[in-house]
Write an enzyme that holds these catalytic residues in place. Structure first.
Site, PDB file in Angstrom:
ATOM      1  N   GLU A 151       0.859  -1.203   0.000  1.00 46.46           N
ATOM      2  CA  GLU A 151       0.000   0.000   0.000  1.00 46.46           C
ATOM      3  C   GLU A 151       0.888   1.244   0.000  1.00 46.46           C
ATOM      4  OE1 GLU A 151      -3.353   0.824  -0.160  1.00 46.46           O
ATOM      5  OE2 GLU A 151      -2.454   2.824  -0.147  1.00 46.46           O
ATOM      6  N   HIS A 186     -42.980  -5.514  13.025  1.00 47.84           N
ATOM      7  CA  HIS A 186     -43.765  -4.289  12.980  1.00 47.84           C
ATOM      8  C   HIS A 186     -43.564  -3.531  14.293  1.00 47.84           C
ATOM      9  CE1 HIS A 186     -47.133  -1.608  12.198  1.00 47.84           C
ATOM     10  NE2 HIS A 186     -47.540  -1.844  13.443  1.00 47.84           N
ATOM     11  N   GLY A 196     -24.394  15.429 -10.171  1.00 45.75           N
ATOM     12  CA  GLY A 196     -25.487  15.084  -9.253  1.00 45.75           C
ATOM     13  C   GLY A 196     -25.573  13.600  -8.977  1.00 45.75           C
TER      14      GLY A 196
END
Lengths: 473, 508
Positions: free
Chosen positions: A34, A439, A182
């Site tokens: 890296e 729910h 956008g």
């Protein structure tokens, strides 16, 4: 004599470090290289810092709307940008340390430096002071990622004309911000900046924001953002941009001239493949992307490419999934990558989608039926004062199979996980309708939309049916 | 029985997917009542019934996609005249007399079709002395084509029945008389039999009128709520077994007076006609034996097969098929397209037939007619015989299409409509479901061959010298040697065997 590894991975983003962990888990001798920080774009310049700041911004937004929930918050709540940044940086440090710890625990070798391919099976790692190390490997996985695109011909002063790389680490907030593009990044930044007091204008060249997503989702988000005072132009090009005034002046295709403190260019990302020595192994690219098959194999034997650099899907979770597949194939336990990849947009409300839109499904020749359920019908959405949004379920009319789920609303990025799992299992929409959802939740909306796709919804007025008389023979 | 079909739905859609049925099999539906929901490219639609009746069988279950015009369900009941499709005639008015004098009106055996010469009375619905009303069903007849209910065209008192149940009568001959008293009937019969002028006295117009009813659509005989007897299928079956006329059961104990099986009295009068024995001549029969009249269908079977066995030089070959692959294929396809094992055999036969021109030919006098497609007859067993509707160009159908078509043909056949009769070149007769190992069939003339299909059995299969448990099936081909020689027959059977043992070729 140089060192030799079973698998070498170039790039420690969410593709590369996962590939390294997987290879180590499977017993391979693995090296991960890296050139910057562990975690790649996602952790350092993408998903995580943006979500950290969005976390602060969303809380600010909620505080600004606290009265609607019966809370009398004293005036004068101020966003302290410096502290928001410090909080974000701390999160990044924690997560980088976490990755380092995981790699160490699996005894994967990590080299910090810039890797360059140097002929078949050979990699050179160099630092500021020259060559640090050279090694060979049986299999090489390219996980080199991407960088934000800049627009040729525009000013290069990164104090004014920025990309997400700079914007996530700004020292100060602008008073006015022009966002160019956008898409997902543009929308997330618009959403992030507005509650922090920045005057935001977003300009998109295509006719809709979030151009790759469901049109109704994009339309809904646009309305919400505009209602918050964000100016949005679509189908409008920026003809020119020059430094001047407080920062820069943009001339829009509609004739309007915009003065802004800063500009965020969010028009996409380009693969980071230019300087990694591809020419030494004879691997060519298409617009910079390294093409691979479903096994993540490049056209060159023993070379794999995962994540943004292969151009299949520029999302962190796609890269991680690619990484696992590439390692498994490299170690001879191959399978092809076929799973659906969900999209998550961290605006508030959030957007979560997975699978085909109705339009895409139709274009692919599927007979399509669509179910739709507005979240304003859900108790949970009202309870948390987030009544905006909906769930859309796309169904193959003839086979009944689920083709896609598209939602915008509170916690949509969490809810979409359920839809992704269902899609991956190739369930029918009937199966979803028969599943019991807890729910009150937002995810109930998925079940409701599935029922609507079957014209059997109970929380919706009856669907309109054409009435015809059967023939008789 | 009539079949309800998918009407055009919307402007452009050519097919629709069944979303769900709102009515189930055995449910009573009324004209205009919504049967099911479908989806098309254009959106959602509900299909309403075109007639009153009872849904006997759903042919297009939920989830299936079918084309416009494809069958939805078999419905038992009376077609309403306002439906756009032509409706199979269920009852015809009795032919009016051409020699009506005074107060006596003869009731004639109707001419129920161009080629019908006589009819057998299978049931009288009214007894002598009863007052009958115009439009009322008064008796049922059977011809060699169908069973037909006959309505009264006049009202009056039924004075005398001269052709009782089981009796055969030439068309347009009196079977009963309407009159106020017996004496008038005697006088009428005497007058007509002694009057040689009576045929000449009949003007042309009434003769024409006598021909007409066979093509005219009659009004529905009875409809739900107006005259139809509401009874459960179990009750209907039991009533038939016990010889009970449902009309004599005052009121059922089910919803709305629906007759249930528990409402059927233990004994009735044995049902005459087809279902029960009816001595027609007391002659010299051994004790306990009875003589029965052959039904029209039996007569047709007798005539055809005698012709076949006496004029076609039959020869036979048998093949044992390793049925394992076919059964595996069947299991996988059944879930997808709802096909039967027989449909797979029909499909394989159609493919094999098209490989040999002589197999899709038949003898016509001293010439041979070669057909362009594999028109395959499917033997459909009925209560009193069998019929053979024909799948046209079976080689062009997918397995899914074939499954729909064979089911449709069988339903049509059971409803009295035999499609494409006489256009076949090959018949498949399958008795496998009855556990028959193998059998030899008689060619259905003028076709050239018939395939007899036995049961799929667990069996020992020898492969490479080793014994292995598996499944086998015996196929026996009866072929017309005027057309199909030994080598050809053997090649055909080899091809058929290869297809059935490698059934994936059928969908490749």
């Amino acid at each position: 004599m140089s060192k030799h590894y079973t698998i070498a991975i170039l790039g420690a983003g969410p593709g590369g470090y996962i590939a390294a962990l997987k290879a180590a888990q499977m017993g391979a001798r693995v090296v991960l290289v890296e050139k910057d920080h562990l975690g790649g774009t996602c952790l350092n310049n993408g998903c995580i810092p943006s979500k950290a700041i969005l976390g602060s911004a969303e809380l600010m937004h909620r505080i600004q709307h606290a009265a609607a929930m019966g809370l009398e918050v004293p005036a004068g709540t101020v966003a302290n940008w410096g502290k928001i940044q410090a909080r974000k940086d701390k999160i990044l440090q924690t997560l980088r340390a976490g990755i380092k710890g995981l790699l160490g625990a699996r005894k994967a070798t990590v080299l910090l430096g810039c890797a360059t391919l140097a002929g078949a099976g050979r990699v050179v790692v160099s630092g500021a002071a020259g060559v640090l190390e050279e090694f060979t490997a049986d299999k090489i996985i390219l996980a080199v990622g991407s960088v934000p695109s800049r627009i040729p011909g525009w000013p290069t002063d990164t104090r004014v004309v920025c990309t997400s790389d700079e914007a996530l680490h700004w020292q100060t907030l602008p008073r006015k911000l022009l966002i160019v593009g956008g898409g997902v990044i543009g929308c997330e930044f618009a959403c992030m900046m507005q509650p922090l007091g920045v005057e935001v204008t977003m300009v998109e060249m295509l006719p809709q924001i979030l151009p790759n997503l469901d049109g109704q989702v994009a339309q809904t988000l646009r309305k919400i953002l505009v209602a918050r005072g964000i100016r949005i132009f679509t189908g409008v090009k920026i003809e020119s941009l020059a430094l001047g005034g407080a920062g820069a002046v943009a001339k829009l295709g509609n004739g309007e001239s915009l003065e802004t403190d800063r500009v965020l260019v969010a028009t996409g990302r380009r693969p980071n493949t230019a300087d990694i020595g591809l020419e030494t192994i004879g691997l060519t690219t298409e617009r910079g992307f390294i093409r691979v098959n479903d096994r993540m194999e490049t056209v060159l034997k023993d070379y794999y490419c995962i994540g943004d650099a292969n151009g299949r899907c520029l999302l962190a979770h796609a890269a991680s999934a690619h990484g696992v597949v590439a390692v498994e194939n490299a170690l001879g336990q191959g399978h092809e990558f076929k799973a659906p990849i969900p999209n998550a947009v961290y605006t508030f409300p959030e957007v979560g989608t997975v699978g085909l839109t109705a339009e895409e499904a139709q274009a692919q020749g599927f007979p399509v039926a669509v179910g739709n359920f507005p979240l304003s019908f859900l108790g949970k959405a009202l309870a948390v004062n987030d009544p905006e949004g909906f769930v859309k379920v796309v169904r193959n009319r003839e086979t009944g199979r689920l083709l896609g789920v598209h939602m915008i609303g509170h916690n949509a990025t969490e809810c979409i996980a359920a839809a992704g799992a269902l899609l991956h299992q190739q369930v029918s929409v009937q199966d979803i309708a028969e599943t019991v959802f807890a729910h009150p939740t937002i995810s109930e909306g998925i079940k409701e939309a599935a029922e609507d796709a079957l014209a059997m919804g109970l929380h919706l007025p009856p669907r309109k049916f054409l009435q015809v008389t059967a023939g008789v023979e | 029985m009539p079949t309800l079909t998918l009407p055009p739905v919307g402007k452009t859609a050519s097919k629709a997917t069944i979303l769900r049925w709102r009515k189930l099999a055995e449910q009573v539906v009324r004209k205009g009542e919504i049967l099911l929901e479908v989806e098309t490219d254009e959106g959602l639609a509900v299909i309403e019934s075109a007639m009153d009746g009872i849904i006997k069988e759903v042919l297009a279950p939920a989830g299936r996609t079918i084309s416009i015009g494809a069958p939805l369900a078999v419905i038992e009941g009376v077609a309403n005249q306002s439906a756009t499709q032509p409706i199979k005639q269920k009852s015809i008015p009795v032919t009016k007399t051409t020699i009506s004098t005074g107060k006596v009106i003869p009731i004639l055996m109707p001419k129920a079709g161009q080629s019908v010469e006589e009819g057998v009375i299978v049931k009288w619905h009214v007894q002598p002395g009863a007052m009958i009303k115009k439009g009322e069903i008064i008796f049922e007849i059977e011809t060699d084509k169908a069973t037909i209910e006959v309505e009264a065209t006049d009202s009056g008192r039924l004075a005398r029945i001269v052709a009782g149940e089981g009796a055969s009568s030439p068309v347009l001959q009196p079977v009963a008389y309407l009159a106020d008293n017996e004496a008038d009937v005697d006088a009428f019969i005497a007058a007509s039999s002694t009057s040689p002028a009576s045929p000449a006295a009949a003007p042309a117009a009434p003769v024409e009128a006598a021909e007409k009813p066979s093509v005219e659509l009659a009004p529905p005989a009875a409809a739900i709520g107006t005259g139809r007897i509401k009874a459960s299928p179990a009750a209907r079956k039991l009533a038939a077994e016990r010889g009970v006329n449902l009309a004599t059961v005052a009121r059922g104990s089910g919803p709305g007076g629906r007759i249930l099986s528990t409402d059927i009295p233990a004994t009735g009068t044995p049902k005459p006609g087809l279902a029960a024995a009816e001595p027609v001549a007391a002659g010299e029969l051994p004790a306990g034996a009875i003589r029965k009249r052959m039904s029209g269908m039996r007569k047709a079977i007798a005539r055809n097969l005698t012709l076949s066995k006496t004029t076609i030089p039959h020869w036979y070959l048998r093949a044992r098929i390793n049925a394992g692959p076919m059964m595996a294929f069947y299991k996988s396809q059944k879930a997808k397209v709802g096909c039967s094992v027989n449909d797979i055999i029909v499909m394989a036969s159609a493919r094999a037939i098209m490989d040999f021109p002589a197999m899709h030919s038949r003898v016509d006098g001293e010439s041979v007619i070669e057909f362009s497609g594999a028109n395959i007859g499917i033997a459909v067993g009925m209560d009193d015989g069998l019929v053979v509707p024909v799948v046209m160009n079976a080689e062009q159908l997918t397995l899914a299409q074939l499954a729909v078509e064979t089911k449709r043909l069988a339903n049509q056949a059971r409803a009295g409509r035999i499609e494409n009769m006489g256009q076949g070149i090959f018949t498949i007769s399958n008795l496998g479901m009855y556990g028959v190992d193998e059998f030899v069939a008689i060619i259905n003339p003028p076709e050239a061959a018939i395939l007899a299909v036995g049961a799929v059995r667990e069996d020992v299969i020898v492969k490479d010298g080793a014994l292995k448990a598996g499944q086998t099936l015996h196929l026996t081909l009866s072929a017309d040697h005027r057309l199909i020689d030994g080598t050809l027959g053997a090649q055909f059977m080899a091809r058929l065997k290869a297809l059935l043992e490698n059934p994936l070729q059928l969908i490749a």
